[in-house]
Design a protein around this motif. Structure first.
Motif, PDB file in Angstrom:
ATOM      1  N   ALA A   1       0.863  -1.448   0.071  1.00 45.64           N
ATOM      2  CA  ALA A   1      -0.060   0.035  -0.169  1.00 45.64           C
ATOM      3  C   ALA A   1       0.964   1.331  -0.238  1.00 45.64           C
ATOM      4  CB  ALA A   1      -0.965   0.019   1.276  1.00 45.64           C
ATOM      5  N   VAL A   2       2.187   1.222   0.882  1.00 49.72           N
ATOM      6  CA  VAL A   2       2.703   2.412   0.755  1.00 49.72           C
ATOM      7  C   VAL A   2       3.808   2.601  -0.424  1.00 49.72           C
ATOM      8  CG1 VAL A   2       2.417   2.478   3.353  1.00 49.72           C
ATOM      9  CG2 VAL A   2       4.564   1.522   2.267  1.00 49.72           C
ATOM     10  N   GLY A   3       3.631   1.665  -1.228  1.00 51.29           N
ATOM     11  CA  GLY A   3       4.525   1.659  -2.416  1.00 51.29           C
ATOM     12  C   GLY A   3       5.741   1.257  -2.479  1.00 51.29           C
ATOM     13  N   HIS A   4       6.014   0.200  -1.468  1.00 53.77           N
ATOM     14  CA  HIS A   4       7.369  -0.215  -1.471  1.00 53.77           C
ATOM     15  C   HIS A   4       7.539  -1.702  -1.248  1.00 53.77           C
ATOM     16  CE1 HIS A   4       9.797   3.381  -1.079  1.00 53.77           C
ATOM     17  NE2 HIS A   4       8.797   3.948  -0.283  1.00 53.77           N
ATOM     18  N   PRO A   5       6.895  -2.637  -2.506  1.00 52.89           N
ATOM     19  CA  PRO A   5       6.744  -3.956  -2.442  1.00 52.89           C
ATOM     20  C   PRO A   5       8.208  -4.621  -1.808  1.00 52.89           C
ATOM     21  CG  PRO A   5       6.454  -3.132  -4.576  1.00 52.89           C
ATOM     22  CD  PRO A   5       6.474  -1.748  -3.536  1.00 52.89           C
ATOM     23  N   GLU A   6       9.236  -3.683  -2.372  1.00 50.52           N
ATOM     24  CA  GLU A   6      10.628  -4.504  -2.355  1.00 50.52           C
ATOM     25  C   GLU A   6      10.803  -4.829  -0.837  1.00 50.52           C
ATOM     26  OE1 GLU A   6      11.384   0.111  -2.090  1.00 50.52           O
ATOM     27  OE2 GLU A   6       9.919  -1.302  -3.105  1.00 50.52           O
ATOM     28  N   TRP A   7      10.390  -3.892   0.109  1.00 51.14           N
ATOM     29  CA  TRP A   7      10.491  -4.399   1.529  1.00 51.14           C
ATOM     30  C   TRP A   7      10.354  -5.906   2.029  1.00 51.14           C
ATOM     31  CZ3 TRP A   7       7.646   0.481   3.963  1.00 51.14           C
ATOM     32  CH2 TRP A   7       8.265   1.562   3.551  1.00 51.14           C
ATOM     33  N   LEU A   8       9.215  -6.318   1.141  1.00 46.77           N
ATOM     34  CA  LEU A   8       8.991  -7.853   1.302  1.00 46.77           C
ATOM     35  C   LEU A   8      10.051  -8.779   0.920  1.00 46.77           C
ATOM     36  CD1 LEU A   8       5.328  -7.640   0.111  1.00 46.77           C
ATOM     37  CD2 LEU A   8       6.138  -7.355   2.505  1.00 46.77           C
ATOM     38  N   GLU A   9      10.887  -8.371   0.175  1.00 52.58           N
ATOM     39  CA  GLU A   9      12.095  -9.106  -0.423  1.00 52.58           C
ATOM     40  C   GLU A   9      13.444  -9.289   0.406  1.00 52.58           C
ATOM     41  OE1 GLU A   9      11.262 -11.307  -2.758  1.00 52.58           O
ATOM     42  OE2 GLU A   9       9.317 -10.081  -2.770  1.00 52.58           O
ATOM     43  N   VAL A  10      13.314  -8.225   1.336  1.00 49.74           N
ATOM     44  CA  VAL A  10      14.490  -7.901   2.295  1.00 49.74           C
ATOM     45  C   VAL A  10      14.515  -9.397   3.304  1.00 49.74           C
ATOM     46  CG1 VAL A  10      15.520  -6.794   4.110  1.00 49.74           C
ATOM     47  CG2 VAL A  10      14.710  -5.559   2.465  1.00 49.74           C
ATOM     48  N   GLU A  11      15.572 -10.255   3.260  1.00 49.85           N
ATOM     49  CA  GLU A  11      15.480 -11.343   3.949  1.00 49.85           C
ATOM     50  C   GLU A  11      15.295 -11.194   5.429  1.00 49.85           C
ATOM     51  OE1 GLU A  11      15.174 -15.308   3.743  1.00 49.85           O
ATOM     52  OE2 GLU A  11      15.683 -14.151   2.099  1.00 49.85           O
ATOM     53  N   LYS A  12      15.652 -10.189   5.996  1.00 48.95           N
ATOM     54  CA  LYS A  12      15.868 -10.030   7.570  1.00 48.95           C
ATOM     55  C   LYS A  12      14.264  -9.648   7.779  1.00 48.95           C
ATOM     56  CE  LYS A  12      20.213  -8.244   8.444  1.00 48.95           C
ATOM     57  NZ  LYS A  12      21.083  -6.958   8.785  1.00 48.95           N
ATOM     58  N   TRP A  13      13.467  -8.875   6.990  1.00 50.24           N
ATOM     59  CA  TRP A  13      12.164  -8.633   7.045  1.00 50.24           C
ATOM     60  C   TRP A  13      11.015  -9.552   6.898  1.00 50.24           C
ATOM     61  CZ3 TRP A  13      13.069  -2.917   4.900  1.00 50.24           C
ATOM     62  CH2 TRP A  13      14.125  -2.240   5.317  1.00 50.24           C
ATOM     63  N   LYS A  14      11.568 -10.615   6.451  1.00 55.61           N
ATOM     64  CA  LYS A  14      10.324 -11.623   6.079  1.00 55.61           C
ATOM     65  C   LYS A  14       9.638 -12.134   7.280  1.00 55.61           C
ATOM     66  CE  LYS A  14      12.118 -12.659   1.647  1.00 55.61           C
ATOM     67  NZ  LYS A  14      12.594 -13.741   0.526  1.00 55.61           N
TER      68      LYS A  14
ATOM     69  N   ASP B   1      15.965  -6.115  13.350  1.00 55.44           N
ATOM     70  CA  ASP B   1      16.557  -5.088  12.518  1.00 55.44           C
ATOM     71  C   ASP B   1      15.572  -3.674  12.524  1.00 55.44           C
ATOM     72  OD1 ASP B   1      18.585  -4.278  10.925  1.00 55.44           O
ATOM     73  OD2 ASP B   1      17.248  -4.720   9.052  1.00 55.44           O
ATOM     74  N   ARG B   2      14.964  -3.386  13.946  1.00 56.91           N
ATOM     75  CA  ARG B   2      13.865  -2.594  13.944  1.00 56.91           C
ATOM     76  C   ARG B   2      14.513  -1.131  13.579  1.00 56.91           C
ATOM     77  NH1 ARG B   2       9.683  -2.222  17.665  1.00 56.91           N
ATOM     78  NH2 ARG B   2      10.362  -4.115  18.560  1.00 56.91           N
ATOM     79  N   ALA B   3      15.625  -0.904  14.013  1.00 55.23           N
ATOM     80  CA  ALA B   3      15.956   0.456  13.414  1.00 55.23           C
ATOM     81  C   ALA B   3      16.175   0.824  12.053  1.00 55.23           C
ATOM     82  CB  ALA B   3      17.412   0.745  14.201  1.00 55.23           C
ATOM     83  N   ALA B   4      16.578  -0.018  11.388  1.00 52.56           N
ATOM     84  CA  ALA B   4      16.642   0.186   9.987  1.00 52.56           C
ATOM     85  C   ALA B   4      15.218   0.107   9.278  1.00 52.56           C
ATOM     86  CB  ALA B   4      17.607  -1.147   9.137  1.00 52.56           C
ATOM     87  N   LEU B   5      14.441  -0.896   9.730  1.00 53.04           N
ATOM     88  CA  LEU B   5      13.099  -0.891   9.061  1.00 53.04           C
ATOM     89  C   LEU B   5      12.375   0.432   9.559  1.00 53.04           C
ATOM     90  CD1 LEU B   5      10.761  -2.205   7.579  1.00 53.04           C
ATOM     91  CD2 LEU B   5      10.218  -3.518   9.795  1.00 53.04           C
ATOM     92  N   ASN B   6      12.310   0.957  10.702  1.00 51.86           N
ATOM     93  CA  ASN B   6      11.786   2.252  11.194  1.00 51.86           C
ATOM     94  C   ASN B   6      12.431   3.199  10.232  1.00 51.86           C
ATOM     95  OD1 ASN B   6      10.072   0.915  13.196  1.00 51.86           O
ATOM     96  ND2 ASN B   6      11.384   1.650  14.765  1.00 51.86           N
ATOM     97  N   ALA B   7      13.551   3.270   9.956  1.00 51.28           N
ATOM     98  CA  ALA B   7      14.149   4.553   9.202  1.00 51.28           C
ATOM     99  C   ALA B   7      13.671   4.507   7.857  1.00 51.28           C
ATOM    100  CB  ALA B   7      15.675   4.202   9.062  1.00 51.28           C
ATOM    101  N   VAL B   8      13.319   3.593   7.197  1.00 51.76           N
ATOM    102  CA  VAL B   8      12.766   3.450   5.737  1.00 51.76           C
ATOM    103  C   VAL B   8      11.262   3.702   5.726  1.00 51.76           C
ATOM    104  CG1 VAL B   8      14.536   1.863   4.852  1.00 51.76           C
ATOM    105  CG2 VAL B   8      12.371   0.935   5.696  1.00 51.76           C
ATOM    106  N   ILE B   9      10.666   3.296   6.760  1.00 52.66           N
ATOM    107  CA  ILE B   9       9.155   3.754   6.897  1.00 52.66           C
ATOM    108  C   ILE B   9       9.190   5.110   7.303  1.00 52.66           C
ATOM    109  CG2 ILE B   9       7.082   3.562   8.277  1.00 52.66           C
ATOM    110  CD1 ILE B   9       7.736   0.544   8.606  1.00 52.66           C
ATOM    111  N   ALA B  10       9.852   5.750   8.058  1.00 53.23           N
ATOM    112  CA  ALA B  10       9.735   7.002   8.325  1.00 53.23           C
ATOM    113  C   ALA B  10      10.128   7.979   7.209  1.00 53.23           C
ATOM    114  CB  ALA B  10      10.729   7.599   9.628  1.00 53.23           C
TER     115      ALA B  10
END
Length: 405
Positions: free
Chosen positions: A268-281, A289-298
């Motif tokens: 929905a937010v236009g970043h389907p590539e986030w789903l391909e990041v191995e750590k975030w699956k 990996d909270r800090a990195a994920l929060n940074a890209v969402i922000a």
């Protein structure tokens, strides 16, 4: 009582769920009055037994917002319990009471001679309800306790606030409020039991018990898995993404931690590539990996205003909402629909509002039937109802045992 002090809905009092229940209110500060407010709002007849000199335990004015919000729908008798005549009058009132609520320090009720066993001796049907700082017994039972002390001792301040910033109290006295809420629940359970047994109970809680109870998942996390929780700021302690994120105008809260919601969120937010990041699956990977994920969402959220993100995420069923200041809370259309600001007509403040009850009983409305009373406003009235003659009342007044507002 002067007509200006009575809401027109007073005639509806008999239809409220707790009509017919008589409560003696010996509470000060916030925790005890929170309990009694539940009972008063839903129709109990509450007699506030106060010392002849005013002290609400909060350091505020009787006309101030705190006292006005806590002590609606009550009558007041100013009675000196340190005198034999005052104590005699108190026990006369206790004979016909259903509930007594107090939050004195443990030793005080014993020193005054109004401890549970003494009052229930004259009225075995009485529900005697107490809030203390740390419990009625035990090594800390004689200590004085207030909300912030309980927040600190009960672990709350070490799990609130941002990591590395030191302990942080919650922005409301929620331990006081929770203790009051829990005691009101205990009173209702005891009243229900009395329907079957005909006997009263002594029910009590404490600020410390209430605080530890409210740790809830964080307490279970330690007790069952041995993890000592720390501060996580605006992030949820275990779920991610769940927390506060900046937008082009003001921050919003989002909650999209389940596998399904995470996938919907990224698309929905236009970043389907986030789903391909191995750590975030996985949830664990995202949490690690909270800090990195929060940074890209922000960074993504900063591109659009808050309303854009709220509308977008609401359409696909992902919880999201604004972070409001208190004035914005009461301007919110849903809060207004829920009538959380209860209108009253006050004799000195004029048209104003108090905080409504959050309990809903279909077909019944809780209202401010009486504004908080003046100190001892109903002293004579209450004593006459208890069987005292006009001469008796005049004598007690002359002795300084009672005072009248």
């Amino acid at each position: 009582m002067p007509e200006s002090h009575i809401d027109p809905k007073l005639a509806q009092e008999a239809t409220l769920p707790l009509a017919g229940i008589r409560v003696l209110d010996l509470t000060l500060a916030r925790a005890g009055p929170t309990c009694v407010r539940h009972l008063a709002d839903w129709g109990a007849e509450v007699i506030r037994v106060e010392p002849p000199s005013f002290n609400d335990g909060l350091g505020g004015s009787r006309e101030g917002y705190d006292f006005q919000n806590l002590h609606r729908n009550k009558r007041s008798i100013a009675l000196d319990l340190k005198t034999e005549e005052g104590k005699k009058a108190f026990f006369k009132l206790a004979e016909t009471a259903d509930v007594l609520v107090e939050n004195m320090r443990v030793r005080v009720k014993h020193r005054l001679g109004i401890a549970p066993e003494q009052v229930q001796a004259v009225n075995p049907r009485l529900i005697y309800a107490s809030i203390s700082g740390f419990g009625q017994t035990g090594p800390y039972s004689e200590r004085a306790g207030v909300d912030q002390i309980a927040q600190g001792m009960g672990g709350m301040m070490t799990i609130t606030g941002e990591p590395g910033r030191g302990p942080m109290r919650a922005g409301i006295p929620f331990v006081d409020l929770t203790a009051g809420n829990l005691l009101a629940l205990a009173v209702m359970m005891a009243l229900w039991e009395r329907q079957k047994t005909g006997k009263g109970r002594y029910v009590h809680t404490s600020l410390l018990e209430s605080m530890v109870f409210m740790l809830d998942l964080q307490a279970a996390r330690y007790l069952m898995d041995g993890e000592v929780p720390g501060q996580a700021g605006n992030d949820h302690p275990v779920n991610i993404p769940m927390g506060a994120f900046p937008t082009a105008d003001k921050p919003v809260n989002i909650a999209a931690s389940s596998p399904k919601m995470w996938a919907q969120f990224a698309e929905a937010v236009g970043h389907p590539e986030w789903l391909e990041v191995e750590k975030w699956k996985t949830l664990k990977g995202r949490s690690d990996d909270r800090a990195a994920l929060n940074a890209v969402i922000a960074e993504a959220f900063k591109q659009k205003p808050s309303e854009y993100w709220i509308d977008l995420l609401e359409r696909i069923g992902i919880p999201c909402g604004p972070i409001n200041k208190v004035d914005q809370v009461f301007a919110d259309p849903q809060v207004q629909h829920l009538r959380m600001a209860m209108p009253i007509k006050h004799p000195t403040r004029g048209e104003t509002h108090l905080v409504s009850s959050a309990i809903n009983i279909e077909g019944v409305e809780s209202e401010v039937r009486m504004i908080p009373p003046r100190l001892g406003e109903h002293s004579a009235e209450i004593l006459r109802e208890a069987g005292y003659s006009d001469d008796d009342v005049a004598r007690l007044r002359g002795l300084g045992v009672i005072s009248e507002g």
